[in-house]
Design a protein around this motif. Structure first.
Motif, PDB file in Angstrom:
ATOM      1  N   PRO A  68     -53.994  37.863  -7.340  1.00 25.31           N
ATOM      2  CA  PRO A  68     -53.479  37.938  -8.711  1.00 25.31           C
ATOM      3  C   PRO A  68     -52.007  37.561  -8.779  1.00 25.31           C
ATOM      4  O   PRO A  68     -51.218  37.965  -7.929  1.00 25.31           O
ATOM      5  N   GLY A  69     -51.676  36.772  -9.772  1.00 29.67           N
ATOM      6  CA  GLY A  69     -50.284  36.415 -10.008  1.00 29.67           C
ATOM      7  C   GLY A  69     -49.655  37.389 -10.988  1.00 29.67           C
ATOM      8  O   GLY A  69     -50.290  38.352 -11.448  1.00 29.67           O
ATOM      9  N   GLU A  70     -48.406  37.126 -11.324  1.00 31.05           N
ATOM     10  CA  GLU A  70     -47.666  38.011 -12.226  1.00 31.05           C
ATOM     11  C   GLU A  70     -48.346  38.128 -13.585  1.00 31.05           C
ATOM     12  O   GLU A  70     -48.433  39.214 -14.153  1.00 31.05           O
ATOM     13  N   LYS A  71     -48.815  36.988 -14.118  1.00 33.39           N
ATOM     14  CA  LYS A  71     -49.452  37.004 -15.434  1.00 33.39           C
ATOM     15  C   LYS A  71     -50.737  37.828 -15.410  1.00 33.39           C
ATOM     16  O   LYS A  71     -51.000  38.625 -16.312  1.00 33.39           O
ATOM     17  N   PHE A  72     -51.540  37.660 -14.365  1.00 34.46           N
ATOM     18  CA  PHE A  72     -52.787  38.416 -14.239  1.00 34.46           C
ATOM     19  C   PHE A  72     -52.489  39.911 -14.156  1.00 34.46           C
ATOM     20  O   PHE A  72     -53.130  40.718 -14.827  1.00 34.46           O
ATOM     21  N   ILE A  73     -51.532  40.272 -13.335  1.00 34.75           N
ATOM     22  CA  ILE A  73     -51.196  41.686 -13.152  1.00 34.75           C
ATOM     23  C   ILE A  73     -50.735  42.300 -14.466  1.00 34.75           C
ATOM     24  O   ILE A  73     -51.235  43.354 -14.873  1.00 34.75           O
ATOM     25  N   ALA A  74     -49.810  41.633 -15.135  1.00 34.18           N
ATOM     26  CA  ALA A  74     -49.296  42.161 -16.409  1.00 34.18           C
ATOM     27  C   ALA A  74     -50.414  42.278 -17.443  1.00 34.18           C
ATOM     28  O   ALA A  74     -50.526  43.300 -18.131  1.00 34.18           O
ATOM     29  N   ALA A  75     -51.255  41.255 -17.544  1.00 42.02           N
ATOM     30  CA  ALA A  75     -52.336  41.271 -18.533  1.00 42.02           C
ATOM     31  C   ALA A  75     -53.352  42.369 -18.226  1.00 42.02           C
ATOM     32  O   ALA A  75     -53.830  43.048 -19.136  1.00 42.02           O
ATOM     33  N   ALA A  76     -53.677  42.566 -16.960  1.00 40.61           N
ATOM     34  CA  ALA A  76     -54.642  43.607 -16.586  1.00 40.61           C
ATOM     35  C   ALA A  76     -54.096  44.998 -16.898  1.00 40.61           C
ATOM     36  O   ALA A  76     -54.820  45.850 -17.422  1.00 40.61           O
ATOM     37  N   LEU A  77     -52.823  45.225 -16.590  1.00 41.85           N
ATOM     38  CA  LEU A  77     -52.230  46.540 -16.849  1.00 41.85           C
ATOM     39  C   LEU A  77     -52.196  46.846 -18.340  1.00 41.85           C
ATOM     40  O   LEU A  77     -52.499  47.966 -18.755  1.00 41.85           O
ATOM     41  N   VAL A  78     -51.864  45.850 -19.150  1.00 40.30           N
ATOM     42  CA  VAL A  78     -51.828  46.058 -20.600  1.00 40.30           C
ATOM     43  C   VAL A  78     -53.239  46.204 -21.153  1.00 40.30           C
ATOM     44  O   VAL A  78     -53.513  47.100 -21.951  1.00 40.30           O
ATOM     45  N   THR A  79     -54.153  45.354 -20.726  1.00 35.99           N
ATOM     46  CA  THR A  79     -55.528  45.374 -21.237  1.00 35.99           C
ATOM     47  C   THR A  79     -56.212  46.710 -20.956  1.00 35.99           C
ATOM     48  O   THR A  79     -56.884  47.267 -21.825  1.00 35.99           O
ATOM     49  N   PHE A  80     -56.044  47.216 -19.746  1.00 32.76           N
ATOM     50  CA  PHE A  80     -56.726  48.449 -19.371  1.00 32.76           C
ATOM     51  C   PHE A  80     -55.861  49.693 -19.563  1.00 32.76           C
ATOM     52  O   PHE A  80     -56.346  50.806 -19.371  1.00 32.76           O
ATOM     53  N   GLY A  81     -54.604  49.523 -19.898  1.00 35.35           N
ATOM     54  CA  GLY A  81     -53.717  50.672 -20.063  1.00 35.35           C
ATOM     55  C   GLY A  81     -53.593  51.470 -18.779  1.00 35.35           C
ATOM     56  O   GLY A  81     -53.580  52.696 -18.794  1.00 35.35           O
ATOM     57  N   ALA A  82     -53.500  50.762 -17.666  1.00 31.39           N
ATOM     58  CA  ALA A  82     -53.512  51.406 -16.344  1.00 31.39           C
ATOM     59  C   ALA A  82     -52.147  51.320 -15.676  1.00 31.39           C
ATOM     60  O   ALA A  82     -51.294  50.528 -16.067  1.00 31.39           O
ATOM     61  N   ASP A  83     -51.976  52.141 -14.654  1.00 35.66           N
ATOM     62  CA  ASP A  83     -50.802  52.050 -13.793  1.00 35.66           C
ATOM     63  C   ASP A  83     -51.080  51.002 -12.721  1.00 35.66           C
ATOM     64  O   ASP A  83     -52.237  50.728 -12.380  1.00 35.66           O
ATOM     65  N   PHE A  84     -50.009  50.445 -12.158  1.00 36.80           N
ATOM     66  CA  PHE A  84     -50.144  49.414 -11.141  1.00 36.80           C
ATOM     67  C   PHE A  84     -51.049  49.870  -9.996  1.00 36.80           C
ATOM     68  O   PHE A  84     -51.941  49.150  -9.569  1.00 36.80           O
ATOM     69  N   THR A  85     -50.831  51.078  -9.507  1.00 33.19           N
ATOM     70  CA  THR A  85     -51.580  51.555  -8.341  1.00 33.19           C
ATOM     71  C   THR A  85     -53.051  51.837  -8.643  1.00 33.19           C
ATOM     72  O   THR A  85     -53.830  52.009  -7.712  1.00 33.19           O
ATOM     73  N   ASP A  86     -53.410  51.883  -9.919  1.00 30.13           N
ATOM     74  CA  ASP A  86     -54.824  52.049 -10.271  1.00 30.13           C
ATOM     75  C   ASP A  86     -55.617  50.776 -10.012  1.00 30.13           C
ATOM     76  O   ASP A  86     -56.795  50.835  -9.666  1.00 30.13           O
ATOM     77  N   LEU A  87     -54.979  49.628 -10.208  1.00 32.07           N
ATOM     78  CA  LEU A  87     -55.695  48.353 -10.144  1.00 32.07           C
ATOM     79  C   LEU A  87     -55.251  47.429  -9.013  1.00 32.07           C
ATOM     80  O   LEU A  87     -55.955  46.467  -8.692  1.00 32.07           O
ATOM     81  N   PHE A  88     -54.094  47.723  -8.411  1.00 31.56           N
ATOM     82  CA  PHE A  88     -53.552  46.829  -7.385  1.00 31.56           C
ATOM     83  C   PHE A  88     -52.918  47.644  -6.271  1.00 31.56           C
ATOM     84  O   PHE A  88     -52.600  48.810  -6.436  1.00 31.56           O
ATOM     85  N   GLU A  89     -52.717  46.983  -5.142  1.00 33.23           N
ATOM     86  CA  GLU A  89     -51.964  47.578  -4.044  1.00 33.23           C
ATOM     87  C   GLU A  89     -51.104  46.482  -3.432  1.00 33.23           C
ATOM     88  O   GLU A  89     -51.351  45.291  -3.654  1.00 33.23           O
ATOM     89  N   ILE A  90     -50.087  46.887  -2.712  1.00 35.73           N
ATOM     90  CA  ILE A  90     -49.171  45.945  -2.070  1.00 35.73           C
ATOM     91  C   ILE A  90     -49.607  45.752  -0.623  1.00 35.73           C
ATOM     92  O   ILE A  90     -49.893  46.703   0.085  1.00 35.73           O
ATOM     93  N   ASP A  91     -49.647  44.502  -0.195  1.00 35.55           N
ATOM     94  CA  ASP A  91     -49.965  44.177   1.191  1.00 35.55           C
ATOM     95  C   ASP A  91     -48.655  44.280   1.987  1.00 35.55           C
ATOM     96  O   ASP A  91     -47.806  43.414   1.872  1.00 35.55           O
TER      97      ASP A  91
END
Length: 98
Positions: A68-91
């Motif tokens: 996921p790129g920056e746009k995907f991450i931002a859109a997913a967080l807004v769309t689902f109303g989630a925190d970053f750690t709910d949908l993504f993790e850092i490698d």
């Protein structure tokens, strides 16, 4: 970490702080993304409409073929109303100076 996935580290000096940037790769938690889509009753096509992105970009991330790129991450967080750690993790292996 700022909104663009970069951590700013400042080193003290006699003159002014020197900024070092580290680039990190975010990994999508595909199971969580799919679970939230299912709960909302959305197909990948409907998800792409809600996120304002192409269906192919959404599908590549959901299939694990693209990160996921920056746009995907931002859109997913807004769309689902989630925190970053709910949908993504850092490698952590990808933390390299930019």
């Amino acid at each position: 970490m700022n909104a663009y996935g970069r951590i700013r580290v400042f080193r003290e000096s006699n003159t002014f702080p020197r900024e070092r940037r580290y680039t990190m790769r975010a990994i999508a938690r595909i199971d969580q993304l799919r679970q939230r889509c299912d709960a909302a009753g959305w197909t990948p096509t409907e998800l792409s409409r809600h996120m304002g992105m192409s269906q192919s970009a959404i599908s590549r991330v959901l299939r694990g073929q693209a990160q996921p790129g920056e746009k995907f991450i931002a859109a997913a967080l807004v769309t689902f109303g989630a925190d970053f750690t709910d949908l993504f993790e850092i490698d952590p292996a990808e933390e390299v100076p930019a």
